[in-house]
Design an enzyme around this catalytic site. Structure first.
Site, mmCIF file in Angstrom:
data_model
loop_
_atom_site.group_PDB
_atom_site.id
_atom_site.type_symbol
_atom_site.label_atom_id
_atom_site.label_comp_id
_atom_site.label_asym_id
_atom_site.label_seq_id
_atom_site.Cartn_x
_atom_site.Cartn_y
_atom_site.Cartn_z
ATOM 1 C CG HIS A 1 -0.141 0.002 2.526
ATOM 2 N ND1 HIS A 1 0.448 1.130 3.047
ATOM 3 C CD2 HIS A 1 0.145 -1.003 3.382
ATOM 4 C CE1 HIS A 1 1.066 0.835 4.169
ATOM 5 N NE2 HIS A 1 0.907 -0.465 4.397
ATOM 6 C CD GLU B 1 1.927 -5.756 8.055
ATOM 7 O OE1 GLU B 1 1.989 -6.941 7.683
ATOM 8 O OE2 GLU B 1 2.771 -4.886 7.752
#
Length: 211
Positions: A14, A87
């Site tokens: 990202h 994550e």
């Protein structure tokens, strides 16, 4: 020689967030992209659109999902999410600078940096992250043979996932640099692996504007 299209996996980290910029440990805290991150997302979207994937998936955390949707808009593709792509969880350390972690948990931080397991703080194991992330990648690649699957996720999860996909030991191997924001890596299934659980790394840490 076969003319069938190759199956490819593209992993994208990202764009930047304020936590990235400030050196805070992000983990599973849902932090949005900042303006730099949005600029990075547009750059990687333009690059990816030159040779678009067949499908796009993302971690449901906002920073990954926004990056993926920016890529999707450039490619004319929808974005699906998969919880297995989130994550690595860092428990009580999430949101903290390394100095604050070192001051309160010096031994645990030393163990963490030596890839030793840290218990009691809610930190997800390296092996657990690697297994869930790699399993998700293999499932999506396996369901889409001959296509390019693009996944937008997170730095630690991607690094551990690639390590697992290459058949390396996640607690011992340290030779893979982590992806920078909106950089990407490309893998393909390893034809020599009869079980279909291993991939090979074709390129790594490509910059957002690399076409």
């Amino acid at each position: 020689m076969s003319s069938a299209a190759p199956t490819r996996l593209v992993l994208v980290r990202h764009g930047q967030t304020d936590y990235n910029r400030d050196g805070r440990l992000q983990g599973q805290v849902d932090i949005p992209l900042n303006e730099t991150g949005r600029t990075q997302a547009r750059a990687v979207a333009r690059a990816v659109a030159q040779n678009p994937p067949d499908l796009i998936l993302a971690s449901p955390l906002g920073r990954a999902l926004e990056t993926a949707r920016t890529i999707g808009e450039a490619c004319g593709l929808p974005v699906s999410t998969d919880q297995a792509l989130v994550e690595r969880g860092f428990g009580q350390w999430e949101g903290l600078h390394s100095d604050a972690i070192r001051a309160r948990w010096p031994q645990q931080l030393a163990d963490h940096r030596e890839h030793r397991r840290v218990d009691g703080l809610g930190i997800e194991s390296r092996e657990g992250v690697a297994e869930r992330f790699a399993a998700s990648c293999l499932r999506h690649v396996g369901e889409n043979p001959g296509q390019t699957v693009l996944i937008v996720a997170h730095g630690a999860a991607i690094t551990l996932g690639i390590t697992e996909l290459l058949g390396l030991h996640t607690s011992e191997f340290r030779g893979l640099a982590g992806l920078e924001n909106c950089h990407r890596s490309v893998l393909e299934p390893l034809s020599a692996d009869p079980e279909g659980r291993r991939m090979r790394l074709l390129s790594h840490n490509l910059s957002p504007d690399f076409t």
